[in-house]
Design a protein around this motif. Structure first.
Motif, PDB file in Angstrom:
ATOM      1  N   ILE A  39       0.837  -1.203   0.000  1.00  6.44           N
ATOM      2  CA  ILE A  39       0.000   0.000   0.000  1.00  6.44           C
ATOM      3  C   ILE A  39       0.866   1.245   0.000  1.00  6.44           C
ATOM      4  O   ILE A  39       0.624   2.200  -0.759  1.00  6.44           O
ATOM      5  N   CYS A  40       1.891   1.248   0.836  1.00  8.37           N
ATOM      6  CA  CYS A  40       2.769   2.421   0.931  1.00  8.37           C
ATOM      7  C   CYS A  40       3.510   2.672  -0.371  1.00  8.37           C
ATOM      8  O   CYS A  40       3.667   3.827  -0.793  1.00  8.37           O
ATOM      9  N   LEU A  41       3.970   1.611  -1.032  1.00  7.48           N
ATOM     10  CA  LEU A  41       4.667   1.771  -2.301  1.00  7.48           C
ATOM     11  C   LEU A  41       3.749   2.385  -3.348  1.00  7.48           C
ATOM     12  O   LEU A  41       4.152   3.275  -4.113  1.00  7.48           O
ATOM     13  N   PHE A  42       2.501   1.921  -3.387  1.00  7.08           N
ATOM     14  CA  PHE A  42       1.542   2.504  -4.329  1.00  7.08           C
ATOM     15  C   PHE A  42       1.327   3.989  -4.029  1.00  7.08           C
ATOM     16  O   PHE A  42       1.320   4.823  -4.952  1.00  7.08           O
ATOM     17  N   ARG A  58       0.093   5.609 -16.592  1.00  2.00           N
ATOM     18  CA  ARG A  58      -0.119   4.205 -16.943  1.00  2.00           C
ATOM     19  C   ARG A  58       0.582   3.290 -15.930  1.00  2.00           C
ATOM     20  O   ARG A  58       0.037   2.261 -15.523  1.00  2.00           O
ATOM     21  N   LEU A  59       1.794   3.666 -15.541  1.00  2.00           N
ATOM     22  CA  LEU A  59       2.523   2.890 -14.538  1.00  2.00           C
ATOM     23  C   LEU A  59       1.755   2.816 -13.234  1.00  2.00           C
ATOM     24  O   LEU A  59       1.659   1.749 -12.610  1.00  2.00           O
ATOM     25  N   VAL A  60       1.174   3.927 -12.806  1.00  4.00           N
ATOM     26  CA  VAL A  60       0.466   3.945 -11.526  1.00  4.00           C
ATOM     27  C   VAL A  60      -0.832   3.142 -11.611  1.00  4.00           C
ATOM     28  O   VAL A  60      -1.201   2.453 -10.653  1.00  4.00           O
ATOM     29  N   HIS A  61      -1.523   3.198 -12.736  1.00  3.91           N
ATOM     30  CA  HIS A  61      -2.732   2.371 -12.875  1.00  3.91           C
ATOM     31  C   HIS A  61      -2.371   0.885 -12.850  1.00  3.91           C
ATOM     32  O   HIS A  61      -3.082   0.082 -12.227  1.00  3.91           O
ATOM     33  N   PHE A  62      -1.284   0.520 -13.529  1.00  5.24           N
ATOM     34  CA  PHE A  62      -0.814  -0.860 -13.464  1.00  5.24           C
ATOM     35  C   PHE A  62      -0.470  -1.237 -12.024  1.00  5.24           C
ATOM     36  O   PHE A  62      -0.817  -2.327 -11.547  1.00  5.24           O
ATOM     37  N   SER A  63       0.205  -0.337 -11.324  1.00  4.97           N
ATOM     38  CA  SER A  63       0.604  -0.591  -9.937  1.00  4.97           C
ATOM     39  C   SER A  63      -0.600  -0.693  -9.012  1.00  4.97           C
ATOM     40  O   SER A  63      -0.545  -1.408  -8.007  1.00  4.97           O
ATOM     41  N   ASP A  66      -6.443   2.691 -18.925  1.00  7.45           N
ATOM     42  CA  ASP A  66      -6.115   2.716 -17.498  1.00  7.45           C
ATOM     43  C   ASP A  66      -6.733   1.524 -16.775  1.00  7.45           C
ATOM     44  O   ASP A  66      -6.070   0.852 -15.974  1.00  7.45           O
ATOM     45  N   MET A  67      -7.999   1.243 -17.061  1.00  9.51           N
ATOM     46  CA  MET A  67      -8.673   0.116 -16.404  1.00  9.51           C
ATOM     47  C   MET A  67      -8.052  -1.212 -16.830  1.00  9.51           C
ATOM     48  O   MET A  67      -7.888  -2.121 -16.005  1.00  9.51           O
ATOM     49  N   ALA A  68      -7.704  -1.314 -18.102  1.00 12.81           N
ATOM     50  CA  ALA A  68      -7.090  -2.555 -18.587  1.00 12.81           C
ATOM     51  C   ALA A  68      -5.747  -2.800 -17.915  1.00 12.81           C
ATOM     52  O   ALA A  68      -5.439  -3.938 -17.511  1.00 12.81           O
ATOM     53  N   LEU A  69      -4.942  -1.759 -17.749  1.00  9.53           N
ATOM     54  CA  LEU A  69      -3.640  -1.925 -17.110  1.00  9.53           C
ATOM     55  C   LEU A  69      -3.787  -2.324 -15.649  1.00  9.53           C
ATOM     56  O   LEU A  69      -3.013  -3.145 -15.138  1.00  9.53           O
TER      57      LEU A  69
END
Length: 212
Positions: free
Chosen positions: A71-74, A116-121, A192-195
């Motif tokens: 959670i903290c990393l996100f 995109r990276l954050v949505h994947f994360s 975003d949702m797909a990632l």
């Protein structure tokens, strides 16, 4: 009230207390010479609220340290993106200063891809916390808790995209455009949702392999 808050704080594992301090410091640093002060409260407000509520939430729903670290990393990734309202995170400048090259040219990217990276994360890092909560506090078997987490990531992604859409309805044009960060991509919400779902799927597979 103060003594109760102190007691809840001291009841947390030391590692989790340090993670909370790290998040608080990151939010503080992200707002030094803030380049987009009008949007800073909207970007950082939810993170600050979670930090303040963390001791009470963790007392009510305890988490393992590794799960809390996810959670903290996100939230750290979100805090970094929030400083530059995602669309302007200067990662190309950082990489160019180190290597002489940039990520966008290497991968043929025509837009800033940090969001995109954050949505994947979101999917990759929050699947475990959701699964752990649903297992230990909801009574679901492990495999069912992973299925629930996968579905919850999809729901969370959809709710967030709906929130962004509603923001475009009620907010001023520039504010909505900057916050949404579509960068001209009409399929931004769907991607975003797909990632997020891809990230969650990878996490589910990894957790299933780890548990045997």
């Amino acid at each position: 009230m103060i003594s109760g808050a102190v007691a809840m704080w001291k009841a947390l594992p030391l590692a989790q207390r340090w993670m909370i301090w790290l998040l608080l410091a990151a939010v503080g640093l992200a707002n030094i010479a803030q380049p987009y002060p009008d949007l800073a409260p909207l970007q950082h407000g939810p993170t600050v609220a979670l930090i303040l509520a963390a001791p009470r939430l963790l007392r009510r729903w305890p988490l393992s340290t590794s799960t809390f670290a996810c959670i903290c990393l996100f939230l750290l990734l979100h805090t970094l993106g929030a400083r530059w309202i995602y669309s302007y995170v200067p990662y190309d400048d950082w990489v160019r200063a180190i290597s002489g090259h940039d990520i966008s040219s290497l991968f043929g990217m025509k837009r800033n891809g940090f969001d995109r990276l954050v949505h994947f994360s979101f999917g990759a890092l929050l699947t475990l916390p959701i699964a752990e909560i649903s297992r230990h506090h909801g009574g679901l078997p492990w495999r069912w808790s992973l299925s629930f987490a996968f579905a919850a990531v999809g729901l969370g992604s959809a709710v967030y995209e709906i929130f962004e859409w509603l923001l475009t309805v009620v907010a001023a044009g520039d504010t909505a455009d900057y916050y949404n960060g579509q960068q001209g991509d009409i399929w931004d919400a769907q991607k975003d949702m797909a990632l997020a779902q891809i990230g969650s799927m990878i996490a589910v597979i990894a957790l299933l392999r780890r548990s045997g």
